[in-house]
Design an enzyme around this catalytic site. Structure first.
Site, short mmCIF file in Angstrom:
data_model
loop_
_atom_site.label_atom_id
_atom_site.label_comp_id
_atom_site.label_asym_id
_atom_site.label_seq_id
_atom_site.Cartn_x
_atom_site.Cartn_y
_atom_site.Cartn_z
N TYR A 1 0.84 -1.20 0.00
CA TYR A 1 0.00 0.00 0.00
C TYR A 1 0.88 1.25 0.00
O TYR A 1 1.98 1.25 0.55
CB TYR A 1 -0.87 0.06 1.27
CG TYR A 1 -2.07 -0.84 1.25
CD1 TYR A 1 -3.29 -0.40 0.77
CD2 TYR A 1 -1.98 -2.14 1.72
CE1 TYR A 1 -4.40 -1.23 0.77
CE2 TYR A 1 -3.08 -2.99 1.73
CZ TYR A 1 -4.29 -2.53 1.25
OH TYR A 1 -5.39 -3.35 1.24
N TYR B 1 -0.82 -9.84 0.61
CA TYR B 1 0.22 -9.23 1.47
C TYR B 1 0.21 -9.86 2.86
O TYR B 1 -0.82 -10.33 3.33
CB TYR B 1 0.07 -7.71 1.53
CG TYR B 1 -1.22 -7.17 2.10
CD1 TYR B 1 -1.39 -7.01 3.47
CD2 TYR B 1 -2.27 -6.79 1.26
CE1 TYR B 1 -2.56 -6.47 3.99
CE2 TYR B 1 -3.44 -6.26 1.77
CZ TYR B 1 -3.58 -6.10 3.13
OH TYR B 1 -4.74 -5.58 3.64
N ARG C 1 -3.05 -11.93 3.72
CA ARG C 1 -4.38 -11.57 3.26
C ARG C 1 -4.56 -11.98 1.81
O ARG C 1 -3.70 -11.72 0.97
CB ARG C 1 -4.59 -10.04 3.33
CG ARG C 1 -4.60 -9.36 4.69
CD ARG C 1 -5.74 -9.74 5.63
NE ARG C 1 -7.01 -10.17 5.06
CZ ARG C 1 -7.95 -9.38 4.56
NH1 ARG C 1 -7.80 -8.07 4.54
NH2 ARG C 1 -9.09 -9.87 4.12
N HIS D 1 -7.35 -8.33 -2.38
CA HIS D 1 -8.66 -7.70 -2.21
C HIS D 1 -8.59 -6.22 -2.55
O HIS D 1 -7.52 -5.62 -2.54
CB HIS D 1 -9.17 -7.88 -0.77
CG HIS D 1 -8.25 -7.27 0.25
ND1 HIS D 1 -7.18 -7.96 0.79
CD2 HIS D 1 -8.20 -6.04 0.80
CE1 HIS D 1 -6.52 -7.18 1.62
NE2 HIS D 1 -7.12 -5.99 1.64
N HIS E 1 -10.55 -2.73 -1.20
CA HIS E 1 -11.46 -2.15 -0.21
C HIS E 1 -12.48 -1.27 -0.92
O HIS E 1 -12.10 -0.44 -1.77
CB HIS E 1 -10.69 -1.31 0.81
CG HIS E 1 -9.72 -2.10 1.64
ND1 HIS E 1 -10.05 -2.62 2.87
CD2 HIS E 1 -8.43 -2.46 1.42
CE1 HIS E 1 -9.01 -3.26 3.37
NE2 HIS E 1 -8.00 -3.18 2.52
FE LIG Z 1 -6.20 -4.40 2.69
#
Ligand SMILES: [Fe+3]
Lengths: 184, 248
Positions: free
Chosen positions: B114, B153, B163, B166, B168
C-alpha cells in the site's frame, strides 16, 4: 423481492490515503458564526484510544432540515451538506466543526447520526449523538437504562462544544443501533 | 506467535457451531486478534430510522472527477501489474439501483504494497500507482474502475499470515443506514480458508458475495481482464420517503 445484502468487512489499517481528505471534518469553517466543535475519543475495551478509527456524521441543519446538496468532498464554496468524516488521531480523538442540528419534527429529538469504522472492527457500527437540550421523550432513549441513556447524550464543553466518547467495548460500552432490514 | 494451524482450527470450530445463514461478519471473531478489544459485547438496539438517518449524503460532479475511476493513469506513467476492469452495480435490498452515489476504493499494488506510512511489507512501491479511486454510480447504479490486480500481502495476526488479494470498497446507499465498507476478493484464491477476516462471515453463501466473478465479456482484447461484482446494500429505501419514480 429481497436481495441478500453484501456483507461488510473491516476498514483495515490502510484507509488513511483513501478516505480522509481536506476539510473532511469541517462541515462549517471552524470559528465561523454558529459553529461548534463536536468531538471525543474512540476507546477500545482496554480503555485505550483507537488511533485507526473513522467516524462519520449525518445531520440536520439548525432549521431541522436535512440537506440534500453535493459538495462534501470540496467544501470551499459549497453549501452546508450535513455530512462529515473524521479519522482519529494517535490518541483516538476525532472532531468535527459543525452547527447544531434542530429536531426534524416538532418536539422530536435532535441528534447526529453516527457511523463508526475501525481496524479490528469487522463491520460498521451505528449510533446517535443526542443534544442534551433535546433528549426528552425520545423512544430510543426512553427504553435504555440510565447509564446507557447518558452514554448517548453529548456533554456540553465550557466553550459550548459537544463532547461524545465512543466505547467499542467495556463497562461504558456505547449503545449501538440496528435498523430494519439490517439482519444480523 | 500463534501458528496458522491454530488459527485455522479456531475458524473451523466457530463455523461448525454457527447457524447457517448469518448474513454479516461476526464482530466477535477471536481468530482476528484485533477484534478482541474492539467488538461490542451487547446486541445492537433495534430502532426505527428518523431524520438524518433517512437521507444519505449527496455527492455530485463537483465532488468527483471521472478520471478518478482509472487508477492506471493517475501518476504519470504505466503501473506494473495485471491491468483489470472491475464493473458492477450497487443495488438496494429491493433490487433497485442506487443512483449517482459515491463509491471509493483503495488497494495494494501488484506486489501487495500500500501507499501508506504504516505499511512495512518489504515489497516495492510502484511510483505510478497510488491504489486510490472514486466514482459516482450511473443512473443504472453502475460503477467501473480500471486498475491493477492487487497482490496478496502479509500481516501480523499470526505467524505466516497473508491476506487474500482484495480491493477495499466504501459505499453509500439512499439512506444513511445503508452505509457499507467492505472488501472485494478474486475468484479461486487459495488463501480464503486461512484468512480470519474473510472467514469472520460464517455462512459460505454470504462469503461468496464478496468474491467477484471473472467475466470474459468484460475483458478487452490485448488490453485487460474483466471482473464483475454487484453490491447489495442492506434494506430498501423507507417506503414513506420513496421518491416518485419517473424513469421508464
Ligand atoms: Fe487491505
Amino acid at each position: 423481492m429481497t436481495e441478500p445484502a453484501t456483507p461488510g468487512q473491516t476498514i483495515g489499517p490502510f484507509f488513511h490515503e483513501a478516505l480522509p481528505y481536506a476539510q473532511d471534518r469541517e462541515l462549517v469553517p471552524p470559528g465561523s458564526m454558529g459553529s461548534i466543535r463536536l468531538h471525543g475519543y474512540v476507546y477500545d475495551g482496554a480503555g485505550l484510544g483507537a488511533p485507526d478509527a473513522l467516524v462519520e456524521i449525518r445531520q440536520a441543519d439548525p432549521a431541522g432540515v436535512v440537506p440534500r446538496v453535493e459538495g462534501s468532498l470540496h467544501r470551499p464554496g459549497a453549501a452546508f451538506t450535513g455530512w462529515g468524516r473524521s479519522s482519529t488521531d494517535r490518541t483516538g480523538h476525532y472532531w468535527f466543526s459543525t452547527v447544531e442540528p434542530a429536531p426534524v419534527r416538532p418536539g422530536g429529538p435532535a441528534f447526529f447520526a453516527v457511523t463508526v469504522f475501525a481496524r479490528g472492527l469487522l463491520n460498521r457500527l451505528f449510533t446517535r449523538v443526542y443534544l442534551p437540550e433535546h433528549a426528552a421523550g425520545d423512544p430510543l432513549l426512553d427504553r435504555l437504562d440510565p447509564a446507557e441513556r447518558a452514554g448517548l447524550i453529548a456533554r456540553r464543553d465550557d466553550d459550548g462544544g459537544l463532547r461524545f466518547d465512543i466505547h467499542l467495548q467495556g463497562d461504558a460500552e456505547t449503545v449501538f443501533l440496528t435498523f430494519p432490514g439490517h439482519g444480523g | 506467535m500463534t501458528e496458522q494451524r491454530e488459527i485455522s482450527a479456531e475458524i473451523v470450530a466457530i463455523h461448525d457451531a454457527a447457524q447457517v445463514g448469518e448474513p454479516q461478519p461476526r464482530l466477535d471473531f477471536p481468530p482476528y486478534r484485533s477484534s478482541l478489544l474492539r467488538h461490542p459485547t451487547k446486541r445492537p438496539r433495534p430502532v426505527d430510522p428518523e431524520g438524518a438517518e433517512l437521507v444519505a449524503p449527496v455527492f455530485g460532479h463537483s465532488d468527483v472527477d471521472p478520471l478518478e475511476a482509472d487508477l492506471t493513469i493517475q501518476s504519470g506513467g504505466e503501473p506494473i501489474g495485471e491491468r483489470i476492469l472491475v464493473r458492477g452495480r450497487v443495488l438496494d435490498g429491493d433490487g433497485r439501483p442506487v443512483r449517482r452515489q459515491l463509491v471509493e476504493i483503495w488497494q495494494a499494488n501488484a506486489a501487495g504494497r500500500y501507499v501508506h506510512q504504516r505499511d512495512r511489507h518489504p515489497a516495492p512501491v510502484d511510483p505510478h500507482f497510488t491504489g486510490l479511486g472514486r466514482c459516482l454510480t450511473d443512473d443504472d447504479g453502475g460503477y467501473a474502475f480500471t486498475t491493477i490486480k492487487p497482490g496478496a500481502y502479509p500481516w501480523r495476526n499470526h505467524r505466516n499470515a497473508w491476506r487474500p488479494a482484495h480491493i477495499h470498497f466504501s459505499l453509500f446507499g439512499t439512506d444513511f443506514t445503508q452505509r457499507l465498507i467492505t472488501q472485494m476478493y478474486f475468484p479461486g484464491d487459495p488463501l480464503f480458508p486461512l484468512d480470519p477476516i474473510y472467514q469472520s462471515i460464517t455462512d459460505p453463501a454470504a462469503r461468496e458475495r464478496l468474491v467477484a466473478g471473472y467475466d470474459h465479456d468484460l475483458s478487452e482484447p490485448e488490453w485487460l481482464l474483466g471482473y464483475r461484482w454487484d453490491i447489495v446494500l442492506t434494506g430498501g429505501h423507507a417506503t414513506y420517503l420513496e421518491p416518485e419514480d419517473h424513469d421508464d
